[in-house]
Design a protein around this motif. Structure first.
Motif, PDB file in Angstrom:
ATOM      1  N   ALA A  51       0.823  -1.207   0.000  1.00 29.16           N
ATOM      2  CA  ALA A  51       0.000   0.000   0.000  1.00 29.16           C
ATOM      3  C   ALA A  51       0.858   1.258   0.000  1.00 29.16           C
ATOM      4  CB  ALA A  51      -0.939  -0.014   1.205  1.00 29.16           C
ATOM      5  N   VAL A  52       1.812   1.332   0.935  1.00 29.45           N
ATOM      6  CA  VAL A  52       2.667   2.528   1.016  1.00 29.45           C
ATOM      7  C   VAL A  52       3.533   2.652  -0.237  1.00 29.45           C
ATOM      8  CG1 VAL A  52       4.502   3.667   2.320  1.00 29.45           C
ATOM      9  CG2 VAL A  52       2.667   2.486   3.532  1.00 29.45           C
ATOM     10  N   GLY A  53       4.038   1.529  -0.744  1.00 27.73           N
ATOM     11  CA  GLY A  53       4.836   1.571  -1.966  1.00 27.73           C
ATOM     12  C   GLY A  53       4.032   2.060  -3.155  1.00 27.73           C
ATOM     13  N   THR A  54       2.778   1.608  -3.286  1.00 29.19           N
ATOM     14  CA  THR A  54       1.931   2.051  -4.390  1.00 29.19           C
ATOM     15  C   THR A  54       1.629   3.533  -4.293  1.00 29.19           C
ATOM     16  OG1 THR A  54       0.908  -0.147  -4.503  1.00 29.19           O
ATOM     17  CG2 THR A  54      -0.262   1.662  -5.563  1.00 29.19           C
ATOM     18  N   VAL A  55       1.317   4.005  -3.101  1.00 32.49           N
ATOM     19  CA  VAL A  55       1.036   5.431  -2.914  1.00 32.49           C
ATOM     20  C   VAL A  55       2.270   6.279  -3.225  1.00 32.49           C
ATOM     21  CG1 VAL A  55       0.569   7.176  -1.142  1.00 32.49           C
ATOM     22  CG2 VAL A  55      -0.860   5.138  -1.295  1.00 32.49           C
ATOM     23  N   ALA A  56       3.440   5.843  -2.741  1.00 35.98           N
ATOM     24  CA  ALA A  56       4.673   6.613  -2.967  1.00 35.98           C
ATOM     25  C   ALA A  56       5.056   6.625  -4.448  1.00 35.98           C
ATOM     26  CB  ALA A  56       5.804   6.035  -2.126  1.00 35.98           C
ATOM     27  N   ILE A  57       5.053   5.457  -5.083  1.00 39.13           N
ATOM     28  CA  ILE A  57       5.440   5.382  -6.495  1.00 39.13           C
ATOM     29  C   ILE A  57       4.413   6.084  -7.373  1.00 39.13           C
ATOM     30  CG2 ILE A  57       5.840   3.805  -8.417  1.00 39.13           C
ATOM     31  CD1 ILE A  57       6.904   1.779  -6.388  1.00 39.13           C
ATOM     32  N   ILE A 199      -2.287  -3.365  -8.146  1.00 43.36           N
ATOM     33  CA  ILE A 199      -1.292  -2.300  -7.994  1.00 43.36           C
ATOM     34  C   ILE A 199      -1.120  -1.542  -9.310  1.00 43.36           C
ATOM     35  CG2 ILE A 199       1.174  -1.872  -7.635  1.00 43.36           C
ATOM     36  CD1 ILE A 199       1.123  -4.124  -5.557  1.00 43.36           C
ATOM     37  N   ALA A 200      -1.084  -2.281 -10.434  1.00 47.60           N
ATOM     38  CA  ALA A 200      -0.976  -1.632 -11.741  1.00 47.60           C
ATOM     39  C   ALA A 200      -2.182  -0.733 -12.000  1.00 47.60           C
ATOM     40  CB  ALA A 200      -0.846  -2.683 -12.836  1.00 47.60           C
ATOM     41  N   PHE A 201      -3.365  -1.208 -11.630  1.00 43.93           N
ATOM     42  CA  PHE A 201      -4.580  -0.397 -11.790  1.00 43.93           C
ATOM     43  C   PHE A 201      -4.510   0.879 -10.955  1.00 43.93           C
ATOM     44  CE2 PHE A 201      -8.739   0.599  -9.863  1.00 43.93           C
ATOM     45  CZ  PHE A 201      -9.418   1.048 -10.987  1.00 43.93           C
ATOM     46  N   CYS A 202      -4.062   0.758  -9.700  1.00 44.28           N
ATOM     47  CA  CYS A 202      -3.957   1.931  -8.827  1.00 44.28           C
ATOM     48  C   CYS A 202      -2.939   2.942  -9.366  1.00 44.28           C
ATOM     49  CB  CYS A 202      -3.583   1.504  -7.413  1.00 44.28           C
ATOM     50  SG  CYS A 202      -4.885   0.613  -6.530  1.00 44.28           S
ATOM     51  N   PRO A 263     -12.949  -8.253  -6.623  1.00 47.18           N
ATOM     52  CA  PRO A 263     -11.495  -8.182  -6.814  1.00 47.18           C
ATOM     53  C   PRO A 263     -10.895  -6.806  -6.528  1.00 47.18           C
ATOM     54  CG  PRO A 263     -12.589  -7.976  -8.920  1.00 47.18           C
ATOM     55  CD  PRO A 263     -13.674  -8.155  -7.897  1.00 47.18           C
ATOM     56  N   MET A 264     -11.685  -5.836  -6.130  1.00 47.03           N
ATOM     57  CA  MET A 264     -11.175  -4.475  -5.956  1.00 47.03           C
ATOM     58  C   MET A 264     -10.483  -4.292  -4.613  1.00 47.03           C
ATOM     59  SD  MET A 264     -12.245  -3.638  -8.876  1.00 47.03           S
ATOM     60  CE  MET A 264     -11.958  -1.892  -9.034  1.00 47.03           C
ATOM     61  N   VAL A 265      -9.644  -5.249  -4.258  1.00 49.66           N
ATOM     62  CA  VAL A 265      -8.915  -5.198  -2.985  1.00 49.66           C
ATOM     63  C   VAL A 265      -7.538  -5.826  -3.173  1.00 49.66           C
ATOM     64  CG1 VAL A 265     -10.977  -5.290  -1.505  1.00 49.66           C
ATOM     65  CG2 VAL A 265      -9.891  -7.416  -2.243  1.00 49.66           C
ATOM     66  N   LEU A 266      -6.596  -5.398  -2.334  1.00 49.35           N
ATOM     67  CA  LEU A 266      -5.351  -6.140  -2.177  1.00 49.35           C
ATOM     68  C   LEU A 266      -5.613  -7.224  -1.129  1.00 49.35           C
ATOM     69  CD1 LEU A 266      -2.630  -3.321  -2.034  1.00 49.35           C
ATOM     70  CD2 LEU A 266      -3.398  -4.627  -4.014  1.00 49.35           C
ATOM     71  N   LEU A 286      -7.374  -5.021   1.857  1.00 46.82           N
ATOM     72  CA  LEU A 286      -7.293  -3.565   1.869  1.00 46.82           C
ATOM     73  C   LEU A 286      -7.859  -3.072   0.542  1.00 46.82           C
ATOM     74  CD1 LEU A 286      -6.290  -1.030   3.433  1.00 46.82           C
ATOM     75  CD2 LEU A 286      -4.214  -1.145   2.037  1.00 46.82           C
ATOM     76  N   GLY A 287      -8.923  -2.273   0.624  1.00 48.31           N
ATOM     77  CA  GLY A 287      -9.603  -1.804  -0.577  1.00 48.31           C
ATOM     78  C   GLY A 287      -8.766  -0.832  -1.394  1.00 48.31           C
ATOM     79  N   PHE A 288      -9.020  -0.806  -2.705  1.00 53.53           N
ATOM     80  CA  PHE A 288      -8.306   0.118  -3.582  1.00 53.53           C
ATOM     81  C   PHE A 288      -8.566   1.571  -3.207  1.00 53.53           C
ATOM     82  CE2 PHE A 288      -8.253  -3.057  -7.383  1.00 53.53           C
ATOM     83  CZ  PHE A 288      -7.292  -3.800  -6.712  1.00 53.53           C
ATOM     84  N   GLY A 289      -9.764   1.857  -2.705  1.00 57.37           N
ATOM     85  CA  GLY A 289     -10.074   3.232  -2.325  1.00 57.37           C
ATOM     86  C   GLY A 289      -9.177   3.755  -1.222  1.00 57.37           C
TER      87      GLY A 289
END
Length: 380
Positions: A51-57, A199-202, A263-266, A286-289
């Motif tokens: 989650a933190v990696g996706t938000v940061a990247i 993660i790619a979608f986010c 499927p909209m969750v990690l 953990l939801g994508f939102g």
């Protein structure tokens, strides 16, 4: 150790016996037990990193891409595949429409889950394939081979004569999405593919959707903050079963005939060695939102950092605040032992931190309106 005991009455005319011939009498006591299942698990570390990696990247990529386009407006393009999708600025009207759509879809899923779950799965397959293509395209364009283009034609999309390597990439992304769609219920490994596609979608959404001002960030985050609280904590008082609509939809209704999951969750399986895993494979979700909503604020902070040359102090502070908010969410989950609206903790952490940095740097007025972008752009 959880234990459940009850009495099983024997027939009035018969006596209960064991297989060895031992007599028990007219009442037999049976005890069932289940091993203790910890609320928190080591898989939370994996979810935290993802989650933190996706938000940061995503925030870094979105901010850098937006600023690069501002400073390189007249850069020559060497082909249609070089043209990236334009970012979409979120307006207050779009925010209201989006929230209304979210509420409507969530309620519809609660009442018609078995019908709509397949619609959501189809949307996820299409959106995740697009997101995967968007994430891998910059890397593929650096390859020294596959630059030849397909012949002239009048087919949709192909009339642009894409390069062979980009066409192969598109086929690969569609294939990955289809493989997940076919084997999505394979609990042993399908979750890895789902998380990669998610993660790619986010990342794709963080790059495509843009909040132009901190005012827009505040409006979106606060509205979704209330939305999350309502559907987790308030709806149990409104439903006949006393269950939360958000939790029921995210985990899948217990009476669902399809047994499908959204499927909209990690999702990461529990890493403990509980015997319960032999019968069922529990996952933490953990939801994508909970990634996208704070991630849009992180992206705004990075764009503002570059425009005002603040050495990415806003970006770093907001990313750290997101990580802290996620840790608070995990602690609340352990203490309350029930599903938590993550935005309840993530929104205050990120908004308050961003606002505090702006006050400390005496840039709150510029940060609120995003006027730093207009000032720096006018100098080009």
């Amino acid at each position: 150790m959880m234990r459940l005991a009850f009495l099983w009455p024997c027939s009035a005319t018969k006596t209960c016996w064991t297989s060895s011939g031992q007599r028990f009498g007219r009442m037999v006591r049976v005890a069932l037990y289940a091993p203790h299942e910890p609320v928190l698990d080591y898989n939370m570390v994996i979810i935290f990193i993802m989650a933190v990696g996706t938000v940061a990247i995503g925030g870094y990529w979105a901010g850098s891409r937006d600023v690069k386009k501002r400073y390189m407006k007249h850069k020559r393009d060497d082909g249609p595949e070089k043209q990236e999708d334009e970012a979409v600025d979120v307006t207050p009207v779009m925010t209201c429409v989006f929230v209304v759509m979210c509420c409507s879809m969530l309620v519809l899923l609660y009442y018609f889950y078995d019908l709509l779950v397949y619609v959501v799965i189809g949307i996820f397959c299409l959106a995740s394939a697009t997101g995967l293509y968007s994430c891998l395209a910059p890397c593929v364009r650096r390859l020294p081979f596959g630059k030849c283009r397909i012949p002239n034609n009048s087919l949709p999309y192909f009339h642009k004569r894409p390069q062979a390597r980009m066409l192969l990439l598109a086929l690969f992304c569609v294939a990955v999405s289809v493989v997940w769609g076919v084997f999505r219920n394979e609990d042993q490994w399908a979750w890895v593919l789902q998380d990669a596609l998610g993660i790619a979608f986010c990342l794709y959404m963080l790059k495509t959707i843009r909040l132009p001002t901190f005012k827009a960030c505040t409006l979106l985050l606060l509205v979704l903050f209330l939305y999350d609280i309502f559907f987790v904590f308030i709806t149990p008082f409104l439903t006949k079963s006393g269950s939360s609509i958000m939790v029921e939809v995210a985990t899948g209704p217990s009476d669902s005939a399809t047994r499908e999951k959204l499927p909209m969750v990690l999702k990461v399986p529990r890493l403990n060695l509980s015997p319960l895993a032999l019968c069922d494979r529990p996952f933490s979700l953990l939801g994508f939102g909970d990634i996208l909503v704070p991630g849009l604020l992180v992206a705004y902070c990075h764009r503002f950092d570059i425009q005002v040359q603040s050495s990415r102090v806003y970006f770093v502070a907001c990313t750290i605040a997101y990580g802290v908010g996620l840790l608070v969410t995990f602690m609340a989950l352990a203490l309350m032992q029930r599903g938590q609206p993550a935005l309840l903790y993530l929104v205050p952490c990120t908004l308050v931190t961003s606002c505090a940095v702006a006050l400390w740097r005496r840039e709150l007025a510029v940060f609120w309106t995003g006027s730093g972008f207009a000032v720096n752009t006018s100098l080009l």
